[in-house]
Design an enzyme around this catalytic site. Structure first.
Site, PDB file in Angstrom:
ATOM      1  N   SER A 106       0.850  -1.186   0.000  1.00  0.00           N
ATOM      2  CA  SER A 106       0.000   0.000   0.000  1.00  0.00           C
ATOM      3  C   SER A 106       0.887   1.238   0.000  1.00  0.00           C
ATOM      4  O   SER A 106       2.102   1.140   0.204  1.00  0.00           O
ATOM      5  CB  SER A 106      -0.877  -0.023   1.256  1.00  0.00           C
ATOM      6  OG  SER A 106      -1.753   1.075   1.285  1.00  0.00           O
ATOM      7  N   LYS A 107       0.334   2.377  -0.264  1.00  0.00           N
ATOM      8  CA  LYS A 107       1.090   3.627  -0.147  1.00  0.00           C
ATOM      9  C   LYS A 107       0.105   4.780  -0.061  1.00  0.00           C
ATOM     10  O   LYS A 107      -0.997   4.706  -0.607  1.00  0.00           O
ATOM     11  CB  LYS A 107       1.975   3.838  -1.388  1.00  0.00           C
ATOM     12  CG  LYS A 107       3.113   4.789  -1.148  1.00  0.00           C
ATOM     13  CD  LYS A 107       4.253   4.085  -0.445  1.00  0.00           C
ATOM     14  CE  LYS A 107       5.482   4.940  -0.293  1.00  0.00           C
ATOM     15  NZ  LYS A 107       6.655   4.107  -0.056  1.00  0.00           N
ATOM     16  N   GLY A 108       0.532   5.825   0.620  1.00  0.00           N
ATOM     17  CA  GLY A 108      -0.328   7.005   0.735  1.00  0.00           C
ATOM     18  C   GLY A 108       0.433   8.258   0.408  1.00  0.00           C
ATOM     19  O   GLY A 108       1.670   8.268   0.420  1.00  0.00           O
TER      20      GLY A 108
END
Ligand code: GLU
Length: 476
Positions: A106-108
């Site tokens: 995941s990444k934000g």
């Protein structure tokens, strides 16, 4: 112009993925399932700042949920966009699989320049962003666990952890909702240095194998190697510092946003970092030559190049002029797919991002485990270990009395042997082991298969195979 053919960051990751899966025998459709990003959430929210409402745009992308929670940092930068966040989320999937951290990817990101706001304003912005993600389980100890990335650090992670705890007052595992926290807020020793430390361990492992060195045309050890580092942020700084102070490497070039410093005799990494913190860049640093055009130093003659800043800094236009025979990607995606082709054709050895910078998520994994177990590593064993060592030392001393002086122990040995490992030593040991094992898995593929000519393809093969197996185990 060559650069117009340059693929975007996400396209670059996909191209590299495709090159690797072409060498695999995956069941029909699975390749596509692994490659695509499962979901990307976009949020726009307002924060009242300086008397008016300012609107911010943020993302949290989930690439693969073959294992949960999913894991990956949150980036604060004006350059954040969906393409970038999705590329970074995909890299997290492959990275976690490669180093056997039991997470999906995941990444934000939040479009904000943190330098434009004071600490109180940044806290308001961070908490509001976290609130939006927590509400949707996009921050959650068993679903999605963020960490620091560019523009964020311990401070932001502490705010996020506290925001989660406020919204989930009875969750006993609340602290495991985010990693990279300060020690006094549930963090772990050695997380800040972890990514740079991992780069050092990766290079040490590279230099343990004569075949690897031969491929890059380098000899000897890290001692005396001329290194150029691009970006002296958290990752670049720690990598450069450890390589110089512990392995005898010479940091001859440091590139920052406002130019580069160069000194054939080696730069003082701590002094440069100190200067950057105080002056916002390298310009004006008195003890080395300053080059206004930092990109020239990227192309300087050196043994090892460490891009530790942004993605896409080595592209099709400058790739032919890069002289380093060995590049280690401390940043995510610093080499575009086009540049990768050019460098590979030249015989440049590239230690790929998904492996090279995996030290961060590895120690994040340790932190998450620490939070879930609610106990510091080493707390139960340390004194018991010391007591057992003391037994041996006492016994040896008793025997040496009968054997005469030539059998006495050196005081240094006694001191070192008697001390039980603390959390930092255990974290470093776990990280070293992780980096060695993952490298060895890549190396076996690199040297073992005729159709694999580079470490990046080897890294993809190892990690995609692991992701595929876990999808298959789920019956997909
Ligand atoms: N942002 C870091 C990375 O790109 C760390 C991620 C983590 O610790 O979860 O790997």
């Amino acid at each position: 112009m060559a650069r117009s053919k340059e693929p975007s960051f996400r396209e670059s990751v996909d191209l590299m993925f495709n090159r690797a899966v072409a060498l695999m025998d995956l069941p029909p459709g699975l390749e596509e399932k692994i490659r695509v990003c499962n979901a990307t959430y976009t949020v726009r929210f307002g924060v009242r700042l300086r008397g008016q409402i300012q609107t911010f745009t943020g993302y949290r992308s989930v690439h693969s949920e073959h294992m949960e929670p999913v894991k990956g940092g949150i980036r604060f930068s004006l350059g954040v966009n969906q393409d970038e966040v999705e590329a970074l989320a995909a890299l997290m999937t492959y990275k976690c699989a490669l180093v056997e951290a039991p997470f999906g990817g995941s990444k934000g990101g939040l479009c904000v320049d943190p330098r434009e706001y004071d600490a109180h304003e940044m806290e308001q912005i961070t908490r509001r962003f976290a609130y939006e993600l927590i509400k949707r389980d996009l921050i959650h100890p068993s679903q999605n666990v963020p960490a620091p990335d560019m523009g964020t650090g311990e401070r932001e992670m502490a705010w996020i952890a506290d925001q989660y705890a406020r919204m989930n007052t009875t969750d006993i595992n609340a602290r495991a909702c985010v990693t990279g926290k300060p020690l006094n807020a549930g963090g772990i020793s050695g997380r800040v240095e972890a990514t740079g430390r991992g780069v050092q361990y990766a290079l040490r492992e590279f230099f343990r194998d004569a075949r690897d060195m031969q491929k890059a045309g380098v000899t000897g050890s890290l001692d005396g190697k001329r290194v150029v580092v691009q970006g002296l942020g958290n990752v670049g700084y720690h990598a450069a510092k450890f390589l110089a102070q512990e392995d005898g490497a010479k940091i001859i070039g440091i590139i920052e946003h406002d130019g580069a410093l160069f000194d054939e005799n080696g730069l003082d990494v701590d002094a440069v970092r100190h200067w950057i913190v105080g002056h916002g860049g390298v310009a004006g640093y008195p003890k080395a030559a300053h080059h206004a055009d930092g990109s020239a130093v990227l192309e300087a003659d050196c043994d090892i190049l460490i891009p530790a800043a942004l993605e896409g800094v080595i592209h099709m236009e400058n790739a032919p002029r890069i002289k380093a025979p060995l590049i280690i990607e401390a940043a995510n995606g610093p080499i575009t797919a086009g540049a990768d082709d050019i460098l590979r054709a030249k015989g440049t050895v590239i230690i790929p991002d998904m492996y090279a910078n995996a030290g961060g998520v590895t120690v994040s994994y340790f932190e998450w485990v620490k939070n879930l177990s609610h106990i510091r590593f080493g707390r139960m064993q340390r004194r018991q270990e010391e007591a057992r060592h003391q037994l041996i030392v006492d016994e040896l001393e008793r025997l040496s009395k009968h054997l005469g002086d030539q059998w006495s122990m050196t005081p240094d040995f006694k001191q070192k042997y008697l001390r039980g490992a603390d959390e930092l030593e255990l974290v470093r040991s776990g990280l070293d082991d992780t980096m060695r094992i993952a490298y060895q898995a890549m190396r076996d593929v690199w040297h073992g298969r005729d159709d694999v000519e580079d470490l990046r393809t080897a890294a993809y093969l190892v990690s995609i195979d692991k992701v595929a197996k876990s999808y298959q185990a789920k019956g997909l």
